[in-house]
Write an enzyme that holds these catalytic residues in place. Sequence first.
Site, mmCIF file in Angstrom:
data_model
loop_
_atom_site.group_PDB
_atom_site.id
_atom_site.type_symbol
_atom_site.label_atom_id
_atom_site.label_comp_id
_atom_site.label_asym_id
_atom_site.label_seq_id
_atom_site.Cartn_x
_atom_site.Cartn_y
_atom_site.Cartn_z
ATOM 1 N N LYS A 160 -9.622 -5.169 -1.757
ATOM 2 C CA LYS A 160 -9.022 -4.966 -3.079
ATOM 3 C C LYS A 160 -9.821 -5.773 -4.093
ATOM 4 O O LYS A 160 -10.146 -6.956 -3.842
ATOM 5 C CB LYS A 160 -7.567 -5.441 -3.085
ATOM 6 C CG LYS A 160 -6.654 -4.637 -2.162
ATOM 7 C CD LYS A 160 -6.212 -3.339 -2.795
ATOM 8 C CE LYS A 160 -5.241 -2.596 -1.888
ATOM 9 N NZ LYS A 160 -4.889 -1.272 -2.415
ATOM 10 N N LYS A 257 -2.263 10.184 0.453
ATOM 11 C CA LYS A 257 -1.010 9.568 0.902
ATOM 12 C C LYS A 257 0.045 10.658 0.804
ATOM 13 O O LYS A 257 0.450 11.031 -0.305
ATOM 14 C CB LYS A 257 -0.639 8.390 -0.003
ATOM 15 C CG LYS A 257 -1.586 7.213 0.150
ATOM 16 C CD LYS A 257 -1.294 6.140 -0.865
ATOM 17 C CE LYS A 257 -2.303 5.010 -0.744
ATOM 18 N NZ LYS A 257 -2.466 4.283 -2.000
HETATM 19 MG MG LIG Z 1 -5.832 2.725 -3.249
#
Ligand SMILES: [Mg+2]
Length: 363
Positions: A160, A257
């Site tokens: 991240k 997702k």
């Molecule tokens: Mg992502």
Amino acid sequence: MRITEATLFHIAIPCTPFETSFGTIRIRPALIVCLKTDSGYVGYGESSLLYEPLSEREVVTDGVRMLSQKLSELIGTEVTDSDDILNTLEKDFPITTFAIEAAYTDLLAKQEKISLATYFGANRKTVLAGESIGLQGGIEGMLTEMKRYVDDGITRIKIKIKPGSDRELLEAARAAHPTIELGADANAAYAPSDLPLLQSLQEFNLTFIEQPFAAEDLESHRVLNEATPVCLDESVVDEASCKRSIELRACSMINIKPARIGSFRASKRIHDMCVEAGIGLFGGGRLETGVGKTMNVAFYALPGFTHASDITPPDQYLKRDIALPAFKIANGMYTLPDEVGSGISLDHETLEEFLVETISFTS
Ligand SMILES: [Mg+2]
């Protein structure tokens, strides 16, 4: 096959703090849907909402309200394998109503006496696992976590990043692991003026940079995609946004997702679209319990998933998982179960411990 019983378990499990550029998650709520039929099958689904909006506008209170209403309406209805179920769901609340579509899909696979992966059209036996490292640990914490994953056989790590925490992290990660597949996930934290910086990150031989710009800013993604492979995540919410992203060449990869898309059915059509266009795919995670995670990984066994998926075992971030059997990764891989349907059951003792409320409907 008619639905005779519908239950919603609202649970909240303490979790390892997970920091992204959107904010930090410390308690993982989950809405678990169980649908029982007159033929004795039970289908499971999970809505992975949060209490506070981070990157999406649906939250748990909406989810409980909406699922209660929808579940009461499902009692006595037939389970069909057409898109009819999608038409009855609220399109503006994909993460909420995904739990119902997932439970339906589980029931349909059980009725056909095939595994969920086979129901989706997958024929792989294993799914490659990638790992995602949050922003909380700084360079040292990241390197420690990374080493642990690499020692466990993980071959793709995603870090991240956010403005001010990017170059140094990736430089250190690459120096420590010269051959690993390395990606960066920015969760839409950058502005178009950051393009030169992001383009320069390719010196660390990144497999992808995931969603650096705002969801609607496909143009900046297109420019960056010329220098380094862009993976879109938050931009792809449905088939139309996927098609637009591909046509504009805004990405080389997509992180699917199913919860964000709102159904496995629409996710499968996005998968097929990407296969046809030569766009790479991997599956994402939303810190689900083993219920959502096990169902997702069956979907990530489809042939279009060209890269390792984010399928960290829930017991690595949750105080305890509520699904059985335990979700396990060995040698960087998940092995799909042979059981019919999802193969999931609930660990009721653990579920009790984290239970906030139960809402039930019967015929
Ligand atoms: Mg992502």
